[in-house]
Write a protein that holds these residues in place. Structure first.
Motif, PDB file in Angstrom:
ATOM      1  N   ARG A   7       0.843  -1.212   0.000  1.00  0.00           N
ATOM      2  CA  ARG A   7       0.000   0.000   0.000  1.00  0.00           C
ATOM      3  C   ARG A   7       0.869   1.249   0.000  1.00  0.00           C
ATOM      4  N   TYR A   8       1.900   1.251   0.853  1.00  0.00           N
ATOM      5  CA  TYR A   8       2.787   2.419   0.920  1.00  0.00           C
ATOM      6  C   TYR A   8       3.529   2.606  -0.401  1.00  0.00           C
ATOM      7  N   GLU A   9       3.963   1.497  -0.998  1.00  0.00           N
ATOM      8  CA  GLU A   9       4.675   1.591  -2.281  1.00  0.00           C
ATOM      9  C   GLU A   9       3.758   2.141  -3.371  1.00  0.00           C
ATOM     10  N   CYS A  28      -2.681   8.747  10.012  1.00  0.00           N
ATOM     11  CA  CYS A  28      -1.268   8.421   9.728  1.00  0.00           C
ATOM     12  C   CYS A  28      -0.671   7.440  10.726  1.00  0.00           C
ATOM     13  N   ALA A  29      -1.373   7.152  11.826  1.00  0.00           N
ATOM     14  CA  ALA A  29      -0.926   6.188  12.848  1.00  0.00           C
ATOM     15  C   ALA A  29       0.526   6.451  13.270  1.00  0.00           C
ATOM     16  N   ASP A  30       1.419   5.468  13.120  1.00  0.00           N
ATOM     17  CA  ASP A  30       2.794   5.656  13.605  1.00  0.00           C
ATOM     18  C   ASP A  30       3.709   6.362  12.597  1.00  0.00           C
ATOM     19  N   LEU A  49      -2.308  13.459  10.152  1.00  0.00           N
ATOM     20  CA  LEU A  49      -3.423  13.668  11.077  1.00  0.00           C
ATOM     21  C   LEU A  49      -3.853  12.315  11.623  1.00  0.00           C
ATOM     22  N   ASP A  50      -4.037  12.241  12.925  1.00  0.00           N
ATOM     23  CA  ASP A  50      -4.605  11.029  13.512  1.00  0.00           C
ATOM     24  C   ASP A  50      -5.375  11.435  14.758  1.00  0.00           C
ATOM     25  N   ILE A  51      -6.392  10.650  15.068  1.00  0.00           N
ATOM     26  CA  ILE A  51      -7.202  10.938  16.251  1.00  0.00           C
ATOM     27  C   ILE A  51      -6.441  10.549  17.520  1.00  0.00           C
ATOM     28  N   CYS A  52      -5.430   9.706  17.348  1.00  0.00           N
ATOM     29  CA  CYS A  52      -4.695   9.185  18.507  1.00  0.00           C
ATOM     30  C   CYS A  52      -3.268   9.756  18.536  1.00  0.00           C
ATOM     31  N   ALA A  53      -3.015  10.674  19.471  1.00  0.00           N
ATOM     32  CA  ALA A  53      -1.690  11.309  19.551  1.00  0.00           C
ATOM     33  C   ALA A  53      -0.627  10.310  19.993  1.00  0.00           C
ATOM     34  N   GLN A  84      -3.202  16.265  15.863  1.00  0.00           N
ATOM     35  CA  GLN A  84      -4.132  15.320  16.484  1.00  0.00           C
ATOM     36  C   GLN A  84      -5.541  15.861  16.264  1.00  0.00           C
ATOM     37  N   GLY A  85      -6.401  15.037  15.669  1.00  0.00           N
ATOM     38  CA  GLY A  85      -7.766  15.479  15.409  1.00  0.00           C
ATOM     39  C   GLY A  85      -8.496  14.447  14.581  1.00  0.00           C
ATOM     40  N   SER A  86      -9.753  14.754  14.264  1.00  0.00           N
ATOM     41  CA  SER A  86     -10.588  13.802  13.535  1.00  0.00           C
ATOM     42  C   SER A  86     -10.867  14.278  12.110  1.00  0.00           C
ATOM     43  N   VAL A  87     -10.891  13.343  11.194  1.00  0.00           N
ATOM     44  CA  VAL A  87     -11.249  13.647   9.808  1.00  0.00           C
ATOM     45  C   VAL A  87     -12.708  14.074   9.672  1.00  0.00           C
ATOM     46  N   CYS A 102      -5.579   8.435   2.432  1.00  0.00           N
ATOM     47  CA  CYS A 102      -6.371   7.852   3.525  1.00  0.00           C
ATOM     48  C   CYS A 102      -6.211   6.343   3.389  1.00  0.00           C
ATOM     49  N   ILE A 103      -5.161   5.808   3.985  1.00  0.00           N
ATOM     50  CA  ILE A 103      -4.817   4.394   3.822  1.00  0.00           C
ATOM     51  C   ILE A 103      -5.373   3.607   5.002  1.00  0.00           C
ATOM     52  N   GLU A 104      -6.289   2.694   4.709  1.00  0.00           N
ATOM     53  CA  GLU A 104      -6.922   1.863   5.739  1.00  0.00           C
ATOM     54  C   GLU A 104      -7.470   2.719   6.885  1.00  0.00           C
ATOM     55  N   LEU A 105      -8.177   3.778   6.511  1.00  0.00           N
ATOM     56  CA  LEU A 105      -8.765   4.684   7.501  1.00  0.00           C
ATOM     57  C   LEU A 105     -10.286   4.546   7.580  1.00  0.00           C
ATOM     58  N   ILE A 106     -10.957   4.574   6.430  1.00  0.00           N
ATOM     59  CA  ILE A 106     -12.421   4.742   6.478  1.00  0.00           C
ATOM     60  C   ILE A 106     -13.135   3.630   7.233  1.00  0.00           C
ATOM     61  N   GLU A 107     -12.598   2.411   7.168  1.00  0.00           N
ATOM     62  CA  GLU A 107     -13.273   1.293   7.850  1.00  0.00           C
ATOM     63  C   GLU A 107     -13.164   1.392   9.375  1.00  0.00           C
ATOM     64  N   HIS A 108     -12.354   2.355   9.856  1.00  0.00           N
ATOM     65  CA  HIS A 108     -12.238   2.581  11.301  1.00  0.00           C
ATOM     66  C   HIS A 108     -13.160   3.697  11.780  1.00  0.00           C
ATOM     67  N   LEU A 109     -13.855   4.346  10.856  1.00  0.00           N
ATOM     68  CA  LEU A 109     -14.675   5.500  11.231  1.00  0.00           C
ATOM     69  C   LEU A 109     -16.071   5.074  11.691  1.00  0.00           C
TER      70      LEU A 109
HETATM   71  N1  SAM Z   1      -2.723   4.710   7.584  1.00  0.00           N
HETATM   72  C1  SAM Z   1      -2.000   3.808   8.440  1.00  0.00           C
HETATM   73  C2  SAM Z   1      -1.545   2.589   7.708  1.00  0.00           C
HETATM   74  O1  SAM Z   1      -1.963   2.375   6.592  1.00  0.00           O
HETATM   75  O2  SAM Z   1      -0.756   1.838   8.248  1.00  0.00           O
HETATM   76  C3  SAM Z   1      -2.782   3.411   9.686  1.00  0.00           C
HETATM   77  C4  SAM Z   1      -4.118   2.854   9.502  1.00  0.00           C
HETATM   78  S1  SAM Z   1      -4.856   2.383  11.062  1.00  0.00           S
HETATM   79  C5  SAM Z   1      -5.504   0.857  10.585  1.00  0.00           C
HETATM   80  C6  SAM Z   1      -6.206   3.511  11.209  1.00  0.00           C
HETATM   81  C7  SAM Z   1      -5.828   4.807  11.896  1.00  0.00           C
HETATM   82  O3  SAM Z   1      -6.917   5.724  11.801  1.00  0.00           O
HETATM   83  C8  SAM Z   1      -5.530   4.640  13.375  1.00  0.00           C
HETATM   84  O4  SAM Z   1      -4.249   5.143  13.653  1.00  0.00           O
HETATM   85  C9  SAM Z   1      -6.625   5.456  14.072  1.00  0.00           C
HETATM   86  O5  SAM Z   1      -6.179   6.096  15.250  1.00  0.00           O
HETATM   87  C10 SAM Z   1      -6.985   6.461  12.994  1.00  0.00           C
HETATM   88  N2  SAM Z   1      -8.338   7.041  13.114  1.00  0.00           N
HETATM   89  C11 SAM Z   1      -9.486   6.423  13.489  1.00  0.00           C
HETATM   90  N3  SAM Z   1     -10.514   7.277  13.468  1.00  0.00           N
HETATM   91  C12 SAM Z   1     -10.016   8.476  13.053  1.00  0.00           C
HETATM   92  C13 SAM Z   1     -10.583   9.769  12.846  1.00  0.00           C
HETATM   93  N4  SAM Z   1     -11.889   9.997  13.044  1.00  0.00           N
HETATM   94  N5  SAM Z   1      -9.787  10.765  12.420  1.00  0.00           N
HETATM   95  C14 SAM Z   1      -8.460  10.546  12.226  1.00  0.00           C
HETATM   96  N6  SAM Z   1      -7.869   9.361  12.411  1.00  0.00           N
HETATM   97  C15 SAM Z   1      -8.631   8.334  12.826  1.00  0.00           C
END
Ligand code: SAM
Length: 231
Positions: A7-9, A28-30, A49-53, A84-87, A102-109
């Protein structure tokens, strides 16, 4: 290579091809993707940007400039900013970007966040290009042990029809075109299930007409700045 690296590549290849100067990574996670993008010489501004600092800070030190970054200061300047904040919220620090990933982000929302996401990313941030990746639920039958979702924090996993109809509606509403691809090939004979990770690449149809608005007033900020590095 493992799927996350593919995915990153994929993103790195897009950067090499389109040479965006300003790139923002949402969720962006870590900061691993940001760290990889730091080596793309076309980039002048990187934002995460990430919700988790806490997760952002874990390996943040990797983003700090290396001695070599100072050896040839004429090369380019790079600013990396972490927020640190929410999309689901708009903050003017996210204006003026060329590429938003937005890599593997939306399914966490959460449902309410998914509803606000298009307006924030496509309506407000309005970059020239957006990349969204998410699991392809159709591939799950090939993954041993996956009964409902691949990860307990996933709020949903879409099949290709669901993702593509959401993406096409979103693209239409905000004047983008969208093309679909993915990473993680299915094994021979199972091609019907599609890629393990599905990816939508959105391109804005009309070139930028207004200058990016910069946020000067801190009280307008919805995000908290975690770190700013310039080199
Ligand atoms: N993009 C990275 C990757 O591909 O390795 C990490 C994906 S990780 C599975 C999902 C990330 O989305 C987590 O770090 C989580 O804290 C963040 N996240 C969840 N809800 C969010 C929101 N409302 N706004 C911003 N980030 C959020």
């Amino acid at each position: 290579p493992p799927l996350y690296k593919q995915r990153y590549e994929f993103v790195k290849d897009l950067v090499r091809k389109y040479k965006p100067k300003r790139v923002a990574d949402l969720g962006c996670a870590d900061c691993t993707l940001l760290w990889m993008l730091k080596f793309c010489s076309c980039i002048e501004v990187l934002a995460g940007l990430d919700i988790c600092a806490t997760v952002m800070k874990e390996k943040m030190h990797r983003l700090t400039p290396l001695p070599a970054d100072y050896l040839d200061p004429s090369e380019r300047s790079l600013t990396v900013t972490l927020h640190q904040g929410s999309v689901a919220h708009k903050d003017s620090c996210m204006l003026g970007f060329d590429l938003v990933t937005c890599i593997e982000l939306i399914e966490h929302l959460q449902e309410a966040e998914v509803e606000k996401f298009p307006e924030v990313v496509f309506g407000f941030m309005a970059p020239s290009m957006v990349v969204i990746s998410t699991p392809n639920a159709e591939f799950n039958t090939l993954l041993p042990g996956v009964t409902i979702f691949r990860h307990p924090d996933h709020k949903f996993e879409w099949d290709r029809a669901q993702f593509q109809s959401w993406a096409q509606d979103t693209a239409k509403r905000y004047d983008y075109s969208v093309e679909f691809t993915g990473v993680g090939n299915p094994p021979a004979g199972m091609e019907d299930v599609g890629f393990c990770t599905q990816i939508g690449v959105f391109v804005k149809k009309y070139p930028q007409t207004r200058e990016p608005v910069k946020c000067e007033k801190p009280n307008e900020a919805a995000y908290k700045t975690v770190s700013t590095l310039s080199f």
